[in-house]
Motif scaffolding. Structure first.
Motif, PDB file in Angstrom:
ATOM      1  N   VAL A 171      93.778  -3.854  31.046  1.00 56.64           N
ATOM      2  CA  VAL A 171      92.507  -3.539  30.384  1.00 56.64           C
ATOM      3  C   VAL A 171      92.807  -2.815  29.074  1.00 56.64           C
ATOM      4  O   VAL A 171      93.539  -1.827  29.057  1.00 56.64           O
ATOM      5  CB  VAL A 171      91.619  -2.672  31.305  1.00 56.64           C
ATOM      6  N   THR A 172      92.236  -3.307  27.986  1.00 55.23           N
ATOM      7  CA  THR A 172      92.461  -2.701  26.676  1.00 55.23           C
ATOM      8  C   THR A 172      91.517  -1.519  26.473  1.00 55.23           C
ATOM      9  O   THR A 172      90.527  -1.358  27.192  1.00 55.23           O
ATOM     10  CB  THR A 172      92.221  -3.721  25.548  1.00 55.23           C
ATOM     11  N   ALA A 173      91.807  -0.714  25.453  1.00 55.74           N
ATOM     12  CA  ALA A 173      90.951   0.429  25.136  1.00 55.74           C
ATOM     13  C   ALA A 173      89.535  -0.032  24.806  1.00 55.74           C
ATOM     14  O   ALA A 173      88.558   0.622  25.180  1.00 55.74           O
ATOM     15  CB  ALA A 173      91.543   1.227  23.976  1.00 55.74           C
ATOM     16  N   ALA A 174      89.400  -1.161  24.136  1.00 53.37           N
ATOM     17  CA  ALA A 174      88.079  -1.686  23.788  1.00 53.37           C
ATOM     18  C   ALA A 174      87.305  -2.140  25.029  1.00 53.37           C
ATOM     19  O   ALA A 174      86.080  -2.057  25.058  1.00 53.37           O
ATOM     20  CB  ALA A 174      88.221  -2.845  22.804  1.00 53.37           C
ATOM     21  N   LEU A 185      87.713  -0.829  28.081  1.00 57.56           N
ATOM     22  CA  LEU A 185      87.632   0.258  29.057  1.00 57.56           C
ATOM     23  C   LEU A 185      86.201   0.712  29.380  1.00 57.56           C
ATOM     24  O   LEU A 185      85.889   0.924  30.550  1.00 57.56           O
ATOM     25  CB  LEU A 185      88.496   1.437  28.607  1.00 57.56           C
ATOM     26  N   PRO A 186      85.301   0.843  28.393  1.00 58.48           N
ATOM     27  CA  PRO A 186      83.929   1.251  28.752  1.00 58.48           C
ATOM     28  C   PRO A 186      83.242   0.283  29.719  1.00 58.48           C
ATOM     29  O   PRO A 186      82.532   0.713  30.632  1.00 58.48           O
ATOM     30  CB  PRO A 186      83.210   1.308  27.402  1.00 58.48           C
ATOM     31  N   ALA A 187      83.447  -1.001  29.559  1.00 55.39           N
ATOM     32  CA  ALA A 187      82.843  -1.985  30.470  1.00 55.39           C
ATOM     33  C   ALA A 187      83.426  -1.846  31.869  1.00 55.39           C
ATOM     34  O   ALA A 187      82.691  -1.932  32.869  1.00 55.39           O
ATOM     35  CB  ALA A 187      83.046  -3.402  29.938  1.00 55.39           C
ATOM     36  N   TYR A 188      84.713  -1.613  31.967  1.00 57.01           N
ATOM     37  CA  TYR A 188      85.345  -1.442  33.281  1.00 57.01           C
ATOM     38  C   TYR A 188      84.923  -0.116  33.912  1.00 57.01           C
ATOM     39  O   TYR A 188      84.745  -0.041  35.126  1.00 57.01           O
ATOM     40  CB  TYR A 188      86.866  -1.580  33.182  1.00 57.01           C
ATOM     41  N   ARG A 189      84.753   0.907  33.099  1.00 56.65           N
ATOM     42  CA  ARG A 189      84.249   2.182  33.614  1.00 56.65           C
ATOM     43  C   ARG A 189      82.859   1.978  34.217  1.00 56.65           C
ATOM     44  O   ARG A 189      82.568   2.479  35.301  1.00 56.65           O
ATOM     45  CB  ARG A 189      84.187   3.225  32.511  1.00 56.65           C
ATOM     46  N   ASN A 190      81.991   1.226  33.544  1.00 54.36           N
ATOM     47  CA  ASN A 190      80.654   0.956  34.075  1.00 54.36           C
ATOM     48  C   ASN A 190      80.714   0.167  35.376  1.00 54.36           C
ATOM     49  O   ASN A 190      79.960   0.445  36.312  1.00 54.36           O
ATOM     50  CB  ASN A 190      79.807   0.208  33.047  1.00 54.36           C
ATOM     51  N   ALA A 191      81.594  -0.824  35.432  1.00 53.43           N
ATOM     52  CA  ALA A 191      81.738  -1.617  36.658  1.00 53.43           C
ATOM     53  C   ALA A 191      82.218  -0.741  37.811  1.00 53.43           C
ATOM     54  O   ALA A 191      81.692  -0.821  38.932  1.00 53.43           O
ATOM     55  CB  ALA A 191      82.704  -2.775  36.423  1.00 53.43           C
ATOM     56  N   LEU A 192      83.183   0.109  37.555  1.00 55.39           N
ATOM     57  CA  LEU A 192      83.686   1.014  38.596  1.00 55.39           C
ATOM     58  C   LEU A 192      82.628   2.039  38.995  1.00 55.39           C
ATOM     59  O   LEU A 192      82.512   2.389  40.181  1.00 55.39           O
ATOM     60  CB  LEU A 192      84.969   1.705  38.121  1.00 55.39           C
ATOM     61  N   ALA A 193      81.829   2.484  38.040  1.00 56.34           N
ATOM     62  CA  ALA A 193      80.733   3.413  38.354  1.00 56.34           C
ATOM     63  C   ALA A 193      79.747   2.759  39.308  1.00 56.34           C
ATOM     64  O   ALA A 193      79.258   3.393  40.248  1.00 56.34           O
ATOM     65  CB  ALA A 193      80.029   3.861  37.078  1.00 56.34           C
ATOM     66  N   GLY A 194      79.452   1.486  39.084  1.00 57.55           N
ATOM     67  CA  GLY A 194      78.561   0.763  39.983  1.00 57.55           C
ATOM     68  C   GLY A 194      79.138   0.640  41.377  1.00 57.55           C
ATOM     69  O   GLY A 194      78.422   0.804  42.372  1.00 57.55           O
TER      70      GLY A 194
END
Length: 97
Positions: A70-73, A75-84
């Motif tokens: 996962v790239t730095a760009a 990361l926010p989308a993956y953070r949201n997916a993990l939050a869900g």
């Protein structure tokens, strides 16, 4: 417009699958089934599946993301997916490795 509070997720904490979750790999990613809540979640990305699969062996969710490429760009989308996933108890905080 959603009135739900924004979901936060601590990437620098250790996470893992809930003991009540079963994982079935699929071409598109994976299916997660929580036996306690009877909830089904779709991981619509092989990379997200890789992140979730490596959470238990990683010191943090950030490290699991890095190991999955996962790239730095991204990361926010993956953070949201993990939050869900955390909000639905598919993944949970754990002690660090």
């Amino acid at each position: 417009m959603s009135t739900d509070p924004p979901r936060t997720f601590e990437l620098d904490l250790a996470w893992g699958l809930s003991e009540q979750v079963s994982v079935r790999p699929e071409r598109f990613g994976a299916l997660l089934y929580h036996f306690g809540t009877r909830r089904l979640s779709f991981l619509k990305s092989p990379t997200l599946f890789q992140v979730v699969r490596t959470l238990a062996d990683s010191a943090s969710a950030r490290q699991a993301c890095a190991l999955a490429g996962v790239t730095a760009a991204e990361l926010p989308a993956y953070r949201n997916a993990l939050a869900g996933l955390a909000a639905t108890n598919m993944i949970r905080k754990r002690d660090a490795v």
